[in-house]
Design a protein around this motif. Sequence first.
Motif, PDB file in Angstrom:
ATOM      1  N   TRP A 173       2.170  -3.169 -12.743  1.00  0.00           N
ATOM      2  CA  TRP A 173       1.828  -3.685 -11.315  1.00  0.00           C
ATOM      3  C   TRP A 173       0.984  -2.965 -10.366  1.00  0.00           C
ATOM      4  O   TRP A 173       0.223  -3.677  -9.690  1.00  0.00           O
ATOM      5  CB  TRP A 173       3.077  -3.811 -10.565  1.00  0.00           C
ATOM      6  CG  TRP A 173       3.839  -2.750  -9.884  1.00  0.00           C
ATOM      7  CD1 TRP A 173       4.721  -1.928 -10.327  1.00  0.00           C
ATOM      8  CD2 TRP A 173       3.551  -2.218  -8.677  1.00  0.00           C
ATOM      9  NE1 TRP A 173       5.275  -1.107  -9.754  1.00  0.00           N
ATOM     10  CE2 TRP A 173       4.534  -1.018  -8.425  1.00  0.00           C
ATOM     11  CE3 TRP A 173       2.579  -2.540  -7.855  1.00  0.00           C
ATOM     12  CZ2 TRP A 173       4.389  -0.092  -7.236  1.00  0.00           C
ATOM     13  CZ3 TRP A 173       2.432  -1.678  -6.498  1.00  0.00           C
ATOM     14  CH2 TRP A 173       3.370  -0.655  -6.455  1.00  0.00           C
ATOM     15  N   CYS A 174       0.935  -1.726 -10.408  1.00  0.00           N
ATOM     16  CA  CYS A 174      -0.167  -0.844  -9.919  1.00  0.00           C
ATOM     17  C   CYS A 174      -1.591  -1.492 -10.235  1.00  0.00           C
ATOM     18  O   CYS A 174      -2.407  -1.624  -9.151  1.00  0.00           O
ATOM     19  CB  CYS A 174       0.125   0.476  -9.823  1.00  0.00           C
ATOM     20  SG  CYS A 174       1.698   1.249  -9.340  1.00  0.00           S
ATOM     21  N   HIS A 175      -1.831  -1.341 -11.353  1.00  0.00           N
ATOM     22  CA  HIS A 175      -3.205  -1.565 -11.741  1.00  0.00           C
ATOM     23  C   HIS A 175      -3.500  -2.937 -11.720  1.00  0.00           C
ATOM     24  O   HIS A 175      -4.645  -3.443 -11.414  1.00  0.00           O
ATOM     25  CB  HIS A 175      -3.291  -1.371 -13.243  1.00  0.00           C
ATOM     26  CG  HIS A 175      -3.485   0.263 -13.500  1.00  0.00           C
ATOM     27  ND1 HIS A 175      -4.524   1.093 -13.109  1.00  0.00           N
ATOM     28  CD2 HIS A 175      -2.242   0.978 -14.071  1.00  0.00           C
ATOM     29  CE1 HIS A 175      -3.968   2.141 -13.550  1.00  0.00           C
ATOM     30  NE2 HIS A 175      -2.891   2.252 -14.043  1.00  0.00           N
TER      31      HIS A 175
ATOM     32  N   SER B 244       0.914  -1.137  -0.108  1.00  0.00           N
ATOM     33  CA  SER B 244       0.201  -0.014  -0.096  1.00  0.00           C
ATOM     34  C   SER B 244       1.026   1.310   0.013  1.00  0.00           C
ATOM     35  O   SER B 244       0.538   2.144  -0.622  1.00  0.00           O
ATOM     36  CB  SER B 244      -0.948  -0.072   1.309  1.00  0.00           C
ATOM     37  OG  SER B 244      -1.865  -1.239   1.106  1.00  0.00           O
TER      38      SER B 244
ATOM     39  N   LEU C 116      -5.081   5.775  -6.770  1.00  0.00           N
ATOM     40  CA  LEU C 116      -4.833   5.116  -8.236  1.00  0.00           C
ATOM     41  C   LEU C 116      -5.750   5.336  -9.197  1.00  0.00           C
ATOM     42  O   LEU C 116      -5.776   5.903 -10.363  1.00  0.00           O
ATOM     43  CB  LEU C 116      -4.564   3.568  -7.998  1.00  0.00           C
ATOM     44  CG  LEU C 116      -4.311   2.798  -9.639  1.00  0.00           C
ATOM     45  CD1 LEU C 116      -3.225   3.309 -10.054  1.00  0.00           C
ATOM     46  CD2 LEU C 116      -4.254   1.521  -9.280  1.00  0.00           C
TER      47      LEU C 116
ATOM     48  N   ARG D 248      -6.562   2.879  -3.156  1.00  0.00           N
ATOM     49  CA  ARG D 248      -7.203   2.447  -4.477  1.00  0.00           C
ATOM     50  C   ARG D 248      -7.857   3.475  -5.271  1.00  0.00           C
ATOM     51  O   ARG D 248      -7.887   3.689  -6.231  1.00  0.00           O
ATOM     52  CB  ARG D 248      -8.360   1.430  -4.290  1.00  0.00           C
ATOM     53  CG  ARG D 248      -7.654  -0.031  -3.830  1.00  0.00           C
ATOM     54  CD  ARG D 248      -8.800  -1.000  -3.591  1.00  0.00           C
ATOM     55  NE  ARG D 248     -10.259  -0.757  -3.137  1.00  0.00           N
ATOM     56  CZ  ARG D 248     -10.653  -0.948  -2.014  1.00  0.00           C
ATOM     57  NH1 ARG D 248      -9.855  -1.446  -1.214  1.00  0.00           N
ATOM     58  NH2 ARG D 248     -11.676  -0.551  -1.696  1.00  0.00           N
TER      59      ARG D 248
ATOM     60  N   LYS E  55       3.961   1.355  -0.896  1.00  0.00           N
ATOM     61  CA  LYS E  55       4.578   1.625  -2.497  1.00  0.00           C
ATOM     62  C   LYS E  55       3.631   2.259  -3.376  1.00  0.00           C
ATOM     63  O   LYS E  55       4.140   2.908  -4.270  1.00  0.00           O
ATOM     64  CB  LYS E  55       5.112   0.097  -2.702  1.00  0.00           C
ATOM     65  CG  LYS E  55       6.201  -0.411  -2.305  1.00  0.00           C
ATOM     66  CD  LYS E  55       7.499   0.503  -2.670  1.00  0.00           C
ATOM     67  CE  LYS E  55       8.762  -0.078  -2.114  1.00  0.00           C
ATOM     68  NZ  LYS E  55       9.790   0.800  -2.337  1.00  0.00           N
ATOM     69  N   LEU E  56       2.311   1.762  -3.329  1.00  0.00           N
ATOM     70  CA  LEU E  56       1.276   2.280  -4.311  1.00  0.00           C
ATOM     71  C   LEU E  56       1.286   3.704  -4.065  1.00  0.00           C
ATOM     72  O   LEU E  56       1.233   4.539  -4.998  1.00  0.00           O
ATOM     73  CB  LEU E  56       0.082   1.519  -4.221  1.00  0.00           C
ATOM     74  CG  LEU E  56      -1.169   1.917  -5.002  1.00  0.00           C
ATOM     75  CD1 LEU E  56      -0.794   1.603  -6.588  1.00  0.00           C
ATOM     76  CD2 LEU E  56      -1.990   1.325  -4.657  1.00  0.00           C
TER      77      LEU E  56
ATOM     78  N   GLN F 137       4.072   5.605  -5.502  1.00  0.00           N
ATOM     79  CA  GLN F 137       3.903   5.964  -7.100  1.00  0.00           C
ATOM     80  C   GLN F 137       2.876   6.756  -7.479  1.00  0.00           C
ATOM     81  O   GLN F 137       3.111   7.569  -8.344  1.00  0.00           O
ATOM     82  CB  GLN F 137       3.344   4.231  -7.528  1.00  0.00           C
ATOM     83  CG  GLN F 137       4.490   3.428  -7.761  1.00  0.00           C
ATOM     84  CD  GLN F 137       5.533   3.815  -8.793  1.00  0.00           C
ATOM     85  OE1 GLN F 137       6.862   3.400  -8.534  1.00  0.00           O
ATOM     86  NE2 GLN F 137       5.519   4.726  -9.701  1.00  0.00           N
ATOM     87  N   MET F 138       1.811   7.097  -6.815  1.00  0.00           N
ATOM     88  CA  MET F 138       0.917   8.066  -6.914  1.00  0.00           C
ATOM     89  C   MET F 138       1.227   9.379  -6.628  1.00  0.00           C
ATOM     90  O   MET F 138       0.781  10.312  -6.898  1.00  0.00           O
ATOM     91  CB  MET F 138      -0.352   7.579  -6.294  1.00  0.00           C
ATOM     92  CG  MET F 138      -1.173   6.261  -6.626  1.00  0.00           C
ATOM     93  SD  MET F 138      -1.519   6.317  -8.417  1.00  0.00           S
ATOM     94  CE  MET F 138      -0.094   5.273  -8.994  1.00  0.00           C
TER      95      MET F 138
ATOM     96  N   ILE G 256       2.403   5.313 -15.171  1.00  0.00           N
ATOM     97  CA  ILE G 256       2.359   4.464 -13.636  1.00  0.00           C
ATOM     98  C   ILE G 256       2.416   2.911 -13.936  1.00  0.00           C
ATOM     99  O   ILE G 256       1.702   2.560 -15.053  1.00  0.00           O
ATOM    100  CB  ILE G 256       0.740   4.765 -13.321  1.00  0.00           C
ATOM    101  CG1 ILE G 256       0.553   6.142 -13.276  1.00  0.00           C
ATOM    102  CG2 ILE G 256       0.385   3.804 -12.003  1.00  0.00           C
ATOM    103  CD1 ILE G 256      -1.058   6.291 -12.907  1.00  0.00           C
TER     104      ILE G 256
END
Length: 104
Positions: free
Chosen positions: A54-56, A33, A74, A71, A35-36, A39-40, A51
Amino acid sequence: AAHNSDAAADDDEGGESLALSNLPAELISDKLSNKLRQQMADPLSVTSGAIPDWCHDLVTKFAPAFPFDARYQLFASSSFGVDRAVAGMQGAQDRSPERVRQRA
C-alpha cells in the motif's frame, strides 16, 4: 492534442486513476502521511524489504496526497538496497534532537 492523449492514458487504466494535477486539496492526508512515515521508521520492514504494497501503491497513484519528505523517505528506503536504507536510518537517528542533546 497532448491533453487528449493524457485523458486516453487515464482511461486505459479503467478510468479509476485521477490525474495528479486534478487532485483536490482535501485529499492531502496527514494521517496517511504519518502512517507512511511510521512504516519507513520501522527498521524491520525496511531492512527485510517488507515495506507494505500500500505504501508504494498510494504514493505512486496519489503522490500529491503525501508531502515530499514522506515520498522521498519511501524512495530512499526502497530504491537503493538495504545497506543504504540502514545507513539513512542511522544518519537520521544521529541528527535527531535527542542525539544532538546527548552529545552536548
